[in-house]
Write a protein that holds these residues in place. Structure first.
Motif, PDB file in Angstrom:
ATOM      1  N   LEU B  46       0.837  -1.199   0.000  1.00 32.08           N
ATOM      2  CA  LEU B  46       0.000   0.000   0.000  1.00 32.08           C
ATOM      3  C   LEU B  46       0.875   1.254   0.000  1.00 32.08           C
ATOM      4  CD1 LEU B  46      -3.098   0.497   0.208  1.00 32.08           C
ATOM      5  CD2 LEU B  46      -2.672   1.061   2.617  1.00 32.08           C
ATOM      6  N   VAL B  47       1.886   1.253   0.860  1.00 31.66           N
ATOM      7  CA  VAL B  47       2.783   2.411   0.946  1.00 31.66           C
ATOM      8  C   VAL B  47       3.485   2.633  -0.388  1.00 31.66           C
ATOM      9  CG1 VAL B  47       4.864   3.307   2.038  1.00 31.66           C
ATOM     10  CG2 VAL B  47       3.109   2.166   3.427  1.00 31.66           C
ATOM     11  N   TYR B  48       4.035   1.566  -0.967  1.00 31.84           N
ATOM     12  CA  TYR B  48       4.751   1.708  -2.246  1.00 31.84           C
ATOM     13  C   TYR B  48       3.826   2.220  -3.338  1.00 31.84           C
ATOM     14  CZ  TYR B  48       8.688  -0.667  -0.161  1.00 31.84           C
ATOM     15  OH  TYR B  48       9.732  -0.981   0.648  1.00 31.84           O
ATOM     16  N   SER B  58       6.628   6.789 -11.502  1.00 35.23           N
ATOM     17  CA  SER B  58       7.639   6.072 -12.271  1.00 35.23           C
ATOM     18  C   SER B  58       7.127   5.812 -13.684  1.00 35.23           C
ATOM     19  CB  SER B  58       7.967   4.741 -11.593  1.00 35.23           C
ATOM     20  OG  SER B  58       8.715   3.948 -12.469  1.00 35.23           O
ATOM     21  N   THR B  59       8.078   5.680 -14.621  1.00 37.24           N
ATOM     22  CA  THR B  59       7.698   5.416 -16.001  1.00 37.24           C
ATOM     23  C   THR B  59       7.332   3.958 -16.199  1.00 37.24           C
ATOM     24  OG1 THR B  59      10.030   5.114 -16.447  1.00 37.24           O
ATOM     25  CG2 THR B  59       9.060   7.248 -17.023  1.00 37.24           C
ATOM     26  N   VAL B  60       7.815   3.102 -15.252  1.00 32.94           N
ATOM     27  CA  VAL B  60       7.536   1.677 -15.382  1.00 32.94           C
ATOM     28  C   VAL B  60       6.064   1.432 -15.104  1.00 32.94           C
ATOM     29  CG1 VAL B  60       8.090  -0.625 -14.527  1.00 32.94           C
ATOM     30  CG2 VAL B  60       9.870   1.126 -14.658  1.00 32.94           C
ATOM     31  N   PHE B  63       4.258   0.002 -11.399  1.00 28.64           N
ATOM     32  CA  PHE B  63       5.530  -0.030 -10.670  1.00 28.64           C
ATOM     33  C   PHE B  63       5.408  -0.707  -9.302  1.00 28.64           C
ATOM     34  CE2 PHE B  63       8.964   1.680  -8.056  1.00 28.64           C
ATOM     35  CZ  PHE B  63      10.042   1.349  -8.854  1.00 28.64           C
ATOM     36  N   TYR B  64       4.239  -0.527  -8.651  1.00 31.22           N
ATOM     37  CA  TYR B  64       4.067  -1.144  -7.326  1.00 31.22           C
ATOM     38  C   TYR B  64       4.290  -2.645  -7.387  1.00 31.22           C
ATOM     39  CZ  TYR B  64      -0.552  -2.372  -9.108  1.00 31.22           C
ATOM     40  OH  TYR B  64      -1.559  -2.880  -9.866  1.00 31.22           O
ATOM     41  N   LEU B  65       3.768  -3.279  -8.446  1.00 30.26           N
ATOM     42  CA  LEU B  65       3.931  -4.724  -8.582  1.00 30.26           C
ATOM     43  C   LEU B  65       5.371  -5.067  -8.979  1.00 30.26           C
ATOM     44  CD1 LEU B  65       2.468  -7.467  -8.499  1.00 30.26           C
ATOM     45  CD2 LEU B  65       2.108  -7.241 -10.954  1.00 30.26           C
ATOM     46  N   TYR B 190      14.847  -0.610  -9.702  1.00 27.84           N
ATOM     47  CA  TYR B 190      15.070  -0.138 -11.069  1.00 27.84           C
ATOM     48  C   TYR B 190      15.345  -1.342 -11.959  1.00 27.84           C
ATOM     49  CZ  TYR B 190      19.766  -0.660  -9.188  1.00 27.84           C
ATOM     50  OH  TYR B 190      20.872  -1.153  -8.573  1.00 27.84           O
ATOM     51  N   ASP B 191      15.465  -1.063 -13.262  1.00 19.58           N
ATOM     52  CA  ASP B 191      15.695  -2.161 -14.186  1.00 19.58           C
ATOM     53  C   ASP B 191      17.175  -2.274 -14.526  1.00 19.58           C
ATOM     54  OD1 ASP B 191      13.682  -3.943 -15.778  1.00 19.58           O
ATOM     55  OD2 ASP B 191      15.431  -3.608 -17.064  1.00 19.58           O
ATOM     56  N   LEU B 192      17.599  -3.499 -14.783  1.00 19.80           N
ATOM     57  CA  LEU B 192      18.998  -3.736 -15.135  1.00 19.80           C
ATOM     58  C   LEU B 192      19.397  -2.925 -16.367  1.00 19.80           C
ATOM     59  CD1 LEU B 192      21.221  -5.475 -13.921  1.00 19.80           C
ATOM     60  CD2 LEU B 192      20.626  -7.290 -15.526  1.00 19.80           C
ATOM     61  N   SER B 193      18.390  -2.595 -17.226  1.00 17.18           N
ATOM     62  CA  SER B 193      18.692  -1.909 -18.491  1.00 17.18           C
ATOM     63  C   SER B 193      19.176  -0.468 -18.277  1.00 17.18           C
ATOM     64  CB  SER B 193      17.445  -1.895 -19.384  1.00 17.18           C
ATOM     65  OG  SER B 193      16.382  -1.287 -18.674  1.00 17.18           O
ATOM     66  N   ILE B 194      18.874   0.124 -17.143  1.00 16.16           N
ATOM     67  CA  ILE B 194      19.327   1.508 -16.936  1.00 16.16           C
ATOM     68  C   ILE B 194      20.707   1.573 -16.283  1.00 16.16           C
ATOM     69  CG2 ILE B 194      16.955   2.414 -16.761  1.00 16.16           C
ATOM     70  CD1 ILE B 194      17.588   2.767 -13.689  1.00 16.16           C
TER      71      ILE B 194
END
Lengths: 413, 259
Positions: B46-48, B58-60, B63-65, B190-194
Motif C-alpha cells: 500500500l505504501v509503495y 515512475s515510467t515503469v 511499478f508497485y507490482l 530499477y531495471d537492469l537496463s538503466i
C-alpha cells in the motif's frame, strides 16, 4: 564387575584427551574493544584436562568424582561433544543422550505436550519415535491433567518432572548425567533412581558426574576419580571412595598440622586403605555378640545380634554420627545406616564409652559379609573410619537362590 | 561432510519444531496473530503504491507490482543476512548445554524465513492476478527452482555469517550496512537496463541479480525467466553453501567456549 561386562564391546573410548581453556580477564567482543584495548586482552591458559584415558564397556555404569574444578564436568561435556578436545581422541558408539541440561528449548507459552515434542526433537528423536514414547513420557511426568496447559503455568517441580521424563525416555545407548538427581520431591527422586536402574538393566551405558557418593555407589560399577586434570584412581566405588573421602578430610584439615599428625591411616595387605580419620575419636574394640552375650561371628539369617563398640575420645565430642554398612564379599552394599538417618540428630560422645547397635536379623542369602563402621561429623569429616572391621558368616539351614532371605511359610489347601 | 549431512537429516524433527516454534512464537501474543504474516506485506504494498503512483511517479508500468515481486524475495535474503547472522548467539543456551548438530540452527532459521516468504508470495500472487498479469505456465513451473536457488544462497551466506559472528560480534552491525548497500546494488527498484555499461560486470557478479530478475520475469512480466543469470546465481549459491559448511564446520568446535 561381572565377566559378562568384561567381554562387552567398548562403547566409550577416551584416549589421552587434553583440554585447555583461555581465561580472559577482560575479553573484547567487538572490533573497537579489540583494537583499543588490545593490551587488556591478556588471557591465561588453564589446562583443565592434562591427558585422560579411560574406556567404558557396553552396559557399564561409571561415576566420575572429584572436587569442583577438577575437570569431571569438562570430561562429560567432551563426551557430549559440546566441547572438542585439543588433543587426543574420543570415540562414542551409539545414540548419546545427556541429562545435563533439563528442559532445553522449553518455550513457556507452548503447552506441555508441544514442549515434549520440541524438547525430544533436540535429543534427535523423529516425530514417529516421539509419538511412540508420548504415553510413557506423560505417565512418568505425572502431569496428565496439566499437559495441555502452557509450561509457564507449571511449578518448578512440575517443570523438572516433565523435562526429566523426556530425557529419560530417549532410549539412548549411552546416557550422560550431571548432578541431576536433585529433581523434584523425594518420591519423584526415588522414581528417577529406579528408572535409571531399570535403564541400566536394559544394557544402557551410563556415565554420572556427582558429588553424592552414595548415588554412585548405588548405581555404578566403577568410579573414576579425577584430580587436577588427571585420573587419580579408578576402580570399584567401594575401593575408590574411601581414599577420596580420606583426601577430602585431609584437605579440610589443611593448615592444622597438629591434627594432621594424629591422622590414623592403616592399610590392609593389598595396600587398600583399611582405616583412616582424624583420631579425635577412636574405636578401641569392636565385637559382635549373640543373644547370650557371647562373641560369635556366624549366624543364621534370623538370629539377632549386637554390634558392640568401645570408644575413646580426646575430649567430649558433640554432633557425632555413628554409621554402619554391611557389604557382601563381592563389594555389593547390602545395608547401611547411621544415627543421623535413624534419629535425625547427631549424638554426643564421652571421653570413654561404648555403643551397642542391636540388629534383629540379617535376612540375606548364605555367604560372607563384611562390616564397616565409622565415627564422623554430619558433613562427612571422619574421626575414625574402619573398613572390614569384622566378618559375618551367614549360614542358613538351606542355600536359596537370590540375594536376600525371606521369612516365609507355605500354606497349601 | 557427508556424515554431517546425514546427522542433520536425523535431526529433521528438531528443525521442524524450531521452525514451527519460530513461526508460531512470532505473533504469539498479538491479537491478530497469524494474520500479521499477510498484513505486513499488504501494508508495505500500500505504501509503495501511494509513493510510486502518486508522488514519485515512475515510467515503469504497474511499478508497485514491479517493485513488490522483487522486494519480497529480497526481504527474505536480507533477513537471513542480518538476523541470521546472530542465530547461533540467540540460541546460546541450547548450544552451551546440549549436543545436536549445530548446523540445525542456521538451517532452521533460513527455513523459517523461507516459509515466511512463501506466505508473502501468496499475497504477491493474489496482487499479480488482480493486476491482470498473464502467467506463463512454464514460467510458473520455474518458480520453485528460482526459490531453491535463493534458499541455497541464503543458507550458505547465513552459515558463514552466523559462525563468524560468534567470534566477532561487530559483524551484525556491519552486515546491516552491507545489506542496505547490497539492496541498492541489486535491480529491485530499477531495471537492469538503466545500469551503465561499465558497471554491468559487478551486477552480473551479484548472485541476487539473477534471482530477483527471475522472480520478476515470472510474476511481473509473465514470461520464462532468463536462465543465464540464474545459472550464475546457482553456481555462486552452491559455492557459498559449500564454503559455508566448511567454515561453519571449522568454527563450530569452539562455539560453547567463546559464548
Amino acid at each position: 564387575m561381572s565377566t559378562e561386562k568384561n567381554n562387552a564391546p567398548v562403547v566409550i573410548d577416551v584416549r589421552n584427551v587434553k583440554k585447555k581453556f583461555r581465561i580472559y580477564k577482560d575479553r573484547g567482543n567487538t572490533l573497537k574493544e579489540r583494537l583499543l584495548f588490545a593490551a587488556r586482552r591478556k588471557h591465561e591458559d588453564h589446562q583443565v584436562l592434562k591427558g585422560i584415558s579411560f574406556q567404558v564397556r557396553k552396559g557399564e555404569a561409571v561415576g566420575l568424582i572429584g572436587e569442583n574444578g577438577c575437570g569431571k564436568s569438562t570430561t562429560l561435556k567432551l563426551l557430549t561433544k559440546i566441547l572438542y578436545p585439543d588433543a587426543g581422541t574420543i570415540r562414542m558408539t551409539g545414540r548419546v543422550s545427556s541429562l545435563i541440561e533439563l528442559g532445553a528449548g522449553f518455550h513457556p507459552d507452548l503447552s506441555g505436550l508441544e514442549n515434549i515434542y520440541t524438547n525430544a526433537s533436540i535429543f534427535g528423536l523423529s516425530r514417529k519415535e516421539i509419538d511412540e514414547r508420548l504415553e510413557e513420557i506423560i505417565a512418568f511426568s505425572e502431569l496428565e491433567e496439566f499437559i495441555d496447559n502452557p509450561v509457564r503455568t507449571y511449578s518448578s517441580g512440575m517443570y523438572m518432572r516433565l523435562a526429566f521424563a523426556v530425557a529419560i525416555n530417549v532410549d539412548a545407548d549411552i546416557l550422560l548425567i550431571d548432578e541431576i538427581l536433585a529433581v523434584g520431591d523425594a518420591a519423584f527422586q526415588a522414581k528417577c533412581f529406579r528408572k535409571l536402574q531399570e535403564i541400566k538393566g536394559k544394557g544402557t551405558t551410563i556415565v554420572i558426574v556427582s558429588h553424592a557418593m552414595s548415588q554412585i555407589e548405588n548405581i555404578c560399577d566403577r568410579s573414576i576419580w579425577i584430580e587436577d586434570g588427571v585420573i587419580r584412581l579408578e576402580g570399584l566405588p567401594r575401593d575408590v571412595h574411601p581414599v577420596y573421602m580420606e583426601q577430602m578430610s585431609k584437605k579440610n584439615l589443611h593448615g592444622q598440622d597438629e591434627q594432621k599428625d594424629k591422622l590414623v591411616v592403616e592399610k590392609d595387605e593389598e595396600g587398600k586403605l583399611k582405616r583412616w580419620g582424624s583420631g579425635e575419636a577412636k574405636m578401641t574394640d569392636v565385637s559382635v555378640i549373640d543373644a547370650e552375650g557371647k562373641k560369635r561371628y556366624e549366624y543364621s539369617p534370623w538370629e539377632p545380634f549386637t554390634v558392640h563398640i568401645d570408644y575413646e575420645a580426646q575430649k567430649e565430642l558433640k554432633d557425632v554420627v555413628i554409621g554402619l554398612a554391611i557389604y557382601r564379599n563381592d563389594g555389593t552394599m547390602v545395608y547401611g545406616t547411621n544415627t543421623l538417618i535413624d534419629t535425625a540428630k547427631p549424638v554426643d560422645l564421652k571421653e570413654k564409652g561404648s555403643i551397642d547397635l542391636k540388629v534383629e536379623n540379617l535376612p540375606v542369602s548364605n555367604g560372607t559379609y563384611v562390616v564397616d563402621l565409622a565415627l564422623h561429623k554430619p558433613d562427612g569429616f571422619n574421626y575414625d573410619f574402619w573398613r572390614n572391621i569384622c566378618r559375618l558368616e551367614i549360614a542358613g539351614k538351606v542355600q536359596t537362590p537370590g540375594e536376600i532371605a525371606l521369612s516365609h511359610s507355605w500354606s497349601i489347601r | 561432510m557427508l556424515k554431517t549431512l546425514k546427522e542433520i537429516w536425523e535431526y529433521r524433527t528438531m528443525i521442524q519444531s524450531l521452525v514451527h516454534k519460530d513461526l508460531r512464537g512470532r505473533y504469539q501474543a498479538s491479537v491478530l496473530g497469524f494474520l500479521w504474516t499477510f498484513i505486513v506485506p499488504l501494508c508495505q504494498l500500500l505504501v509503495y503504491t501511494v509513493v510510486f503512483s502518486i508522488i514519485l511517479r515512475s515510467t515503469v508500468e504497474k511499478f508497485y507490482l514491479y517493485l513488490f515481486v522483487a522486494l519480497i524475495p529480497w526481504n527474505f535474503f536480507a533477513s537471513c543476512l542480518t538476523g541470521g547472522s546472530s542465530c547461533i548467539i540467540q540460541q546460546q543456551s541450547l548450544v552451551n548445554k546440549i549436543y545436536f548438530p549445530r548446523e540445525v540452527i542456521p538451517v532452521a532459521y533460513v527455513t523459517s524465513s523461507f516459509v515466511n516468504m512463501l506466505y508473502c508470495e501468496i499475497v504477491v500472487f493474489a496482487v499479480a492476478l488482480f493486476s491482470g498479469v498473464q502467467f506463463n505456465l512454464l514460467g510458473l513451473l520455474c518458480l520453485p527452482l528460482v526459490m531453491a536457488v535463493e534458499y541455497i544462497l541464503a543458507l550458505g551466506i547465513t552459515m558463514i555469517m552466523c559462525s563468524v559472528d560468534v567470534y566477532f560480534r561487530d559483524l551484525e552491525h556491519i552486515l546491516g550496512i552491507i545489506s542496505m548497500a547490497w539492496m541498492f546494488m541489486t535491480p529491485i527498484m530499477y531495471d537492469l537496463s538503466i545500469v551503465p555499461e561499465r558497471l554491468l560486470p559487478i551486477f552480473k557478479l551479484n548472485p541476487m541479480t539473477g534471482i530477483v530478475t527471475a522472480y520478476r520475469d515470472i510474476l511481473y512480466a509473465g514470461s520464462i525467466p532468463e536462465m543465464g543469470n540464474l545459472a550464475i546465481s546457482f553456481g555462486m549459491g552452491l559455492f557459498f553453501l559449500i564454503l559455508g559448511f566448511l567454515v561453519f564446520g571449522k568454527l563450530k568446535r569452539r562455539f560453547s567456549e567463546v559464548m
